[in-house]
Enzyme design. Structure first.
Site, PDB file in Angstrom:
ATOM      1  N   GLN A  54     -45.818  28.112  -1.040  1.00 24.37           N
ATOM      2  CA  GLN A  54     -44.964  29.204  -1.519  1.00 24.37           C
ATOM      3  C   GLN A  54     -45.681  29.985  -2.622  1.00 24.37           C
ATOM      4  OE1 GLN A  54     -41.831  30.093  -0.257  1.00 24.37           O
ATOM      5  NE2 GLN A  54     -42.123  31.858  -1.589  1.00 24.37           N
ATOM      6  N   LYS A  96     -35.993  27.914   3.908  1.00 19.36           N
ATOM      7  CA  LYS A  96     -36.959  27.471   4.916  1.00 19.36           C
ATOM      8  C   LYS A  96     -36.658  26.030   5.337  1.00 19.36           C
ATOM      9  CE  LYS A  96     -40.314  30.762   3.268  1.00 19.36           C
ATOM     10  NZ  LYS A  96     -41.358  31.075   2.294  1.00 19.36           N
ATOM     11  N   ASP A  98     -48.444  30.642   7.849  1.00 18.86           N
ATOM     12  CA  ASP A  98     -48.279  31.920   7.149  1.00 18.86           C
ATOM     13  C   ASP A  98     -49.228  32.975   7.715  1.00 18.86           C
ATOM     14  OD1 ASP A  98     -46.344  32.307   5.276  1.00 18.86           O
ATOM     15  OD2 ASP A  98     -47.429  31.314   3.655  1.00 18.86           O
TER      16      ASP A  98
END
Ligand code: NDP
Length: 294
Positions: A97, A53, A120
């Protein structure tokens, strides 16, 4: 019949290039999209995802922030990090995460992320916006990536019967919600299946578009597939394989070779949905920034 292979690597590259071009235009105006990734603990897979990422972020010309803490970090510490990132004007997207260490309440942490920075798409506010079809919703990256794959591969969803196997909040439910919205990549008739579904192969055989998000290696066999159907394999599973240097190989939820014989199009694993997820994270960061400066 031999299925057309839907190349997630190429599609993701195209999206990342589009995002980079857009980021360059914004940079010329003195604006730079910023993504912060929070990593708690030492899980090797999570570390690898975070690394990818960060790399994607830098390649897209975005501002990248990585905050890493040991697995012993307290819940209060993690919430404090999220608060600081919520207040940071150079950060437009925040990604925590997962999985978090067990002593930390994941829901509490995810709900603490400012919905405007929730790249997200897991915050209840974005989930609600997705359900009602609000275009400002930040959409969960994996199903959003699948929808983009369908659109960019010229696969007609309008009026098609899409069967989604899996009802998780990360993949299955948002996937179904995206497919029933009006517009490109939507207007499908959607059936959602799960572990209690009766005659799963029979239901799947009615699908024009079959999306597998189960988490069971090669679970979907040719018996599940209507000839000519499009198959999207979201699954990523590790299967022991002594012939590989790492001792395992990655495989999807679909028995690829036998299903590719009867499908009209299929995504491989690896190289299918996986790369799309990161591309959509970049896209979401750009969207979050555009909405923030509006
Ligand atoms: P979850 O474990 O959260 O959900 C799995 C779903 O599959 C559940 O709804 C479950 O049903 C259903 N299921 C399990 N067994 C069966 C069965 N025998 N018959 C029918 N349905 C079944 O997984 P996720 O949604 O998080 O992930 C699914 C897969 O996608 C995994 O392989 C994961 O690694 C992969 N993934 C890939 C990503 C990518 O970037 N490509 C991103 C995220 C996930 P029930 O609800 O009844 O238990």
């Amino acid at each position: 019949m031999s299925a057309r292979i839907i190349d997630g690597v190429a599609l993701a590259k195209a999206i990342r290039e589009e995002v980079a071009a857009e980021a360059a235009k914004l940079a010329a105006k003195g604006m730079r999209p910023g993504l912060a990734v929070v990593l708690i603990g030492e899980d090797p897979a999570s570390k690898a995802y975070v690394g990818s990422k960060e790399k994607a972020c830098i390649e897209a010309g975005m501002h990248s922030v990585k905050i890493a803490r040991p697995a012993t970090a307290s819940e209060a510490e993690v919430l404090e990090i999220v608060d600081q990132l919520n207040a940071d004007r150079a950060v437009h997207g925040i990604l925590v995460q997962l999985p978090l260490p067990k002593h930390i309440n994941t829901e509490k942490v995810l709900n603490r992320v400012d919905p405007a920075k929730d790249v997200d798409g897991f915050h209840p506010q974005n989930v609600g916006k997705l359900v009602i079809g609000d275009p400002t919703a930040l959409r969960p990256c994996t199903p959003y990536g699948v929808q983009q794959m369908l659109i960019r591969s010229g696969i007609e969803t309008r009026g098609a019967h899409a069967v989604v196997v899996g009802r998780s909040t990360i993949v299955g439910k948002p996937m179904a919600n995206l497919l029933i919205q009006t517009g490109p990549g939507g207007d499908a008739t959607v059936t959602v299946c799960h572990s209690k579904t009766r005659d799963l192969p029979g239901v799947c055989r009615t699908a024009d578009i079959l999306i597998a998000a189960i988490g069971k290696a090669e679970f979907v066999t040719r018996d599940f597939v209507k000839p000519g159907a499009v198959i999207i394999d979201v699954g990523i599973n590790r299967v022991d394989d002594a012939s590989k240097p790492r001792g395992y190989r990655l495989t999807g939820d679909v028995a690829y070779a036998e299903c590719a014989e009867i499908a009209s199009a299929i995504t491989p694993v690896p190289g299918g949905v996986g790369p799309m997820t990161i591309a959509m994270l970049m896209q979401n960061t750009l969207q979050a920034m555009r909405q923030a400066v509006r």
